[in-house]
Design an enzyme around this catalytic site. Structure first.
Site, short mmCIF file in Angstrom:
data_model
loop_
_atom_site.label_atom_id
_atom_site.label_comp_id
_atom_site.label_asym_id
_atom_site.label_seq_id
_atom_site.Cartn_x
_atom_site.Cartn_y
_atom_site.Cartn_z
N LYS A 22 -11.14 -4.66 -3.59
CA LYS A 22 -12.12 -3.69 -3.60
C LYS A 22 -11.90 -2.56 -4.63
CE LYS A 22 -14.00 -4.34 1.04
NZ LYS A 22 -13.56 -4.14 2.60
N LYS A 37 0.78 -1.31 -0.13
CA LYS A 37 -0.05 0.03 0.01
C LYS A 37 0.83 1.32 -0.19
CE LYS A 37 -4.54 -1.69 1.86
NZ LYS A 37 -5.49 -1.40 2.87
N LYS A 82 -4.97 -10.82 -5.97
CA LYS A 82 -6.13 -11.14 -5.49
C LYS A 82 -7.13 -10.26 -5.77
CE LYS A 82 -5.54 -8.56 -1.27
NZ LYS A 82 -5.67 -8.26 0.07
P1 AMP Z 1 -11.16 -6.15 3.50
O1 AMP Z 1 -11.76 -6.04 2.50
O2 AMP Z 1 -9.56 -5.96 3.49
O3 AMP Z 1 -11.57 -5.58 4.81
O4 AMP Z 1 -11.17 -7.77 3.99
C1 AMP Z 1 -12.04 -8.29 4.58
C2 AMP Z 1 -11.87 -9.65 4.71
O5 AMP Z 1 -11.95 -10.39 3.45
C3 AMP Z 1 -10.57 -10.31 5.22
O6 AMP Z 1 -10.76 -11.49 6.00
C4 AMP Z 1 -9.80 -10.77 4.15
O7 AMP Z 1 -9.02 -11.58 4.26
C5 AMP Z 1 -10.84 -11.10 3.07
N1 AMP Z 1 -10.57 -11.11 1.83
C6 AMP Z 1 -10.31 -9.93 1.02
N2 AMP Z 1 -9.98 -10.05 -0.27
C7 AMP Z 1 -9.98 -11.37 -0.44
C8 AMP Z 1 -9.86 -12.45 -1.54
N3 AMP Z 1 -9.34 -11.75 -2.69
N4 AMP Z 1 -9.94 -13.61 -1.23
C9 AMP Z 1 -10.21 -14.17 0.04
N5 AMP Z 1 -10.53 -13.25 1.11
C10 AMP Z 1 -10.27 -11.99 0.71
#
Ligand code: AMP
Ligand code: TRP
Length: 328
Positions: free
Chosen positions: A195, A111, A192
């Protein structure tokens, strides 16, 4: 009963990776665990946010929690900044972590890459995450694979402090899904699903319209071989789609390979569109029902009060063990 804690950032576009990696586990764990699910708005402000949008996104994520099946009668659901213990414990943990170990965090490196300077909060992000977890004497943290390093840091901090002071924290463990722990971007299966990626067809958001889902899946990157077979190394695109199909349908990858033997990617993708649209339709319907309801606000207020009661007990113990304040 073991205690579960997890959080999702309110930054919009909750996608299949979030769902299959994290949210699905939230629901699975509810029946035999004491679950606490947080919308981590203080993590979101480690990068610039528009205040109006942030507030909307907090409610979006809260509504999605409920829409995927988190049950407020069983689980505590609340907003991080409504409980002051997170920031408070975050500071205490900052004083027990080193700049060296935080510099090794790959998420920070990603980041802050190519930036002249990064907010201090982005650097200490994993420490605040550790505070979230340790504040509730958490045993189990359901997350996607990308959070493994942060969970390790949290464990290190807990063990370090337990050894240095009186035993203060429960040492938690991460919980990762077999299928779905790492959902890759549809347009580039080496990255990966995220968002924030610019190409909206790189992800499937939980609230996407069927026509958008169809377009994203039909466009998804595969290979020129035309054989539906799981092989992450050589066929990352189709392997990612197979994982998604399997996680959404409950059909094993082997059975899917057999089902599509002799058929091309076109047939496979068409069916995956159907499976995905079907899986997301009830989530979207429930989301629309609750997103603008007063019930949602009440659930979050009630959740914050319950979370705060637990957090205050932990903070009293932390202060006692560290010799902070005047004592009880
Ligand atoms: P975040 O959007 O970073 O707040 O992530 C929320 C949850 O989603 C966390 O547990 C992340 O590890 C999971 N997560 C985010 N992106 C992925 C992805 N591409 N594949 C699997 N899990 C994900
Ligand atoms: N860092 C997590 C992510 O980006 C979100 C998060 C913040 C979290 N605090 C947490 C996850 C505590 C689990 C437990 O996905």
């Amino acid at each position: 009963m073991k205690r579960v804690f997890s959080g999702v950032q309110p930054t919009g576009n909750i996608h299949l990776g979030n769902y299959l990696g994290a949210l699905k586990q939230f629901v699975e764990l509810q029946d035999d665990h004491e679950c606490i699910y947080c919308i981590v708005d203080e993590h979101a402000i480690t990068v610039p946010q528009d205040p109006k949008e942030l507030r909307e996104h907090i409610l979006d994520v809260a509504a999605l929690y409920l829409a995927v099946g988190v049950d407020p009668k069983k689980s505590i659901v609340f907003v991080q900044s409504d409980v002051s213990g997170h920031a408070e414990l975050g500071w205490v943990l900052c004083c027990n972590s080193s700049t060296g170990e935080l510099s090794r965090m790959t998420q920070f490196k990603d980041k802050s890459k190519n930036k002249e300077s990064a907010p201090t909060g982005l650097f200490t992000y994993p420490v605040l995450m550790a505070a979230d977890i340790l504040l509730y004497d958490t045993d189990v943290v359901p997350v996607g694979n990308d959070q493994k390093q942060h969970i390790e840091l949290c464990r290190d901090l807990a063990i370090r402090i337990n050894n240095k002071y009186k035993k203060t924290f429960v040492v938690p463990e991460g919980r990762f899904m077999k299928a779905g722990a790492r959902v890759m971007a549809l347009d580039d299966p080496t990255k990966k699903m995220s968002k924030s990626a610019e190409n909206i067809h790189s992800r499937i958001s939980l609230l996407d319209e069927p026509s958008k889902i169809k377009k994203s899946i039909m466009k998804a990157t595969t290979d020129s071989e035309g054989i539906v077979k799981f092989d992450i190394e050589n066929k990352p695109g189709i392997s990612n789609l197979l994982s998604i199909y399997s996680a959404l349908s409950g059909i094993s990858i082997e059975d899917l390979e057999a089902k599509y033997e002799g058929k091309g990617y076109g047939d496979f993708k068409k069916d995956l569109v159907e499976v995905t649209v079907e899986a997301l339709a009830p989530i979207k319907a429930r989301y629309e029902e609750i997103r603008h309801s007063e019930e949602l606000i009440e659930i979050l207020k009630d959740g914050a009060a319950k979370a705060d009661a637990i957090a205050q007990k932990t903070m009293a113990r932390v202060k006692e063990n560290f010799g902070l304040g005047l004592g009880r």
